[in-house]
Scaffold this active site. Sequence first.
Site, PDB file in Angstrom:
ATOM      1  N   ARG A  73       0.804  -1.221   0.000  1.00  0.00           N
ATOM      2  CA  ARG A  73       0.000   0.000   0.000  1.00  0.00           C
ATOM      3  C   ARG A  73       0.836   1.270   0.000  1.00  0.00           C
ATOM      4  O   ARG A  73       0.397   2.304   0.504  1.00  0.00           O
ATOM      5  CB  ARG A  73      -0.916   0.008   1.219  1.00  0.00           C
ATOM      6  N   CYS A  74       2.026   1.240  -0.586  1.00  0.00           N
ATOM      7  CA  CYS A  74       2.904   2.411  -0.548  1.00  0.00           C
ATOM      8  C   CYS A  74       2.223   3.642  -1.138  1.00  0.00           C
ATOM      9  O   CYS A  74       2.381   4.759  -0.631  1.00  0.00           O
ATOM     10  CB  CYS A  74       4.214   2.116  -1.275  1.00  0.00           C
ATOM     11  N   TRP A  75       1.462   3.453  -2.205  1.00  0.00           N
ATOM     12  CA  TRP A  75       0.781   4.565  -2.860  1.00  0.00           C
ATOM     13  C   TRP A  75      -0.241   5.230  -1.932  1.00  0.00           C
ATOM     14  O   TRP A  75      -0.348   6.459  -1.885  1.00  0.00           O
ATOM     15  CB  TRP A  75       0.084   4.067  -4.121  1.00  0.00           C
TER      16      TRP A  75
END
Length: 242
Positions: A73-75
């Site tokens: 879920r870096c974005w």
Amino acid sequence: MSSASELNVDTVQQWHDSVRDNDASRIFRDVAWNVNLKVPMMRTDIVQRANQHLFSHTLKPVTRASDQRSSGRCWAFAGLTLLRRRLIRRMRLHERERFELSQSYLMFYDKLEKAHIFLRRMETFRDKTLSDTEDRLRHHLMQTPIEDGGDWHMFVNLVRKWGVVPKTCMPESSASSSSARLNRLLRTMLLEFAAKIRRDDYDIDDMMQRVHHLLCMGIGIPPAEFECCLLYTSPSPRDKRQ
């Protein structure tokens, strides 16, 4: 007679003996057998120097770093961190160093939207002769129907539609912090639904309700309302311009 290009048995046995008779190798082998191999191979002096970060600029307000743990879920974390800093400045929030927006809340609706898009795509492919491009798209969707990845446009659309909540209102769960098992369950469920759509035996609303139920069990039920402590002060002229 063995060829010179072959791995020599006697030479390998000598290597075995060399490792077995070396005290340092024996200690390393015992440690590596019982812990993650990365641990005994790590040089602490280098790690200590690497953690001494020096920066020419400090962004304010200073906030605690977010941790996406074992998820892709870096974005979403990047987008929420950007939005979080703006909220802290504009709303003069208490405990600004620890304040975060809920990443699991956004994850919940991201999964829900992806599942809905996947099912509607499968519906458009039903009883249709697909072009090469459409067939590749269907194959891609069947391989990765509901992974964690995303981009800026997805983040913007999710926030515009579903909003955000503080992390205290919907904290991380085991499934959101380590999403592999949840993704496998969702993928299996969606592929089962895709087969039903192919057989013309389906109800999209019922399928989506089952996806929603699984997300509620794994991530939690998103709150409809919440309370957040604020300093009752109007923003400064500089804040209003930002």
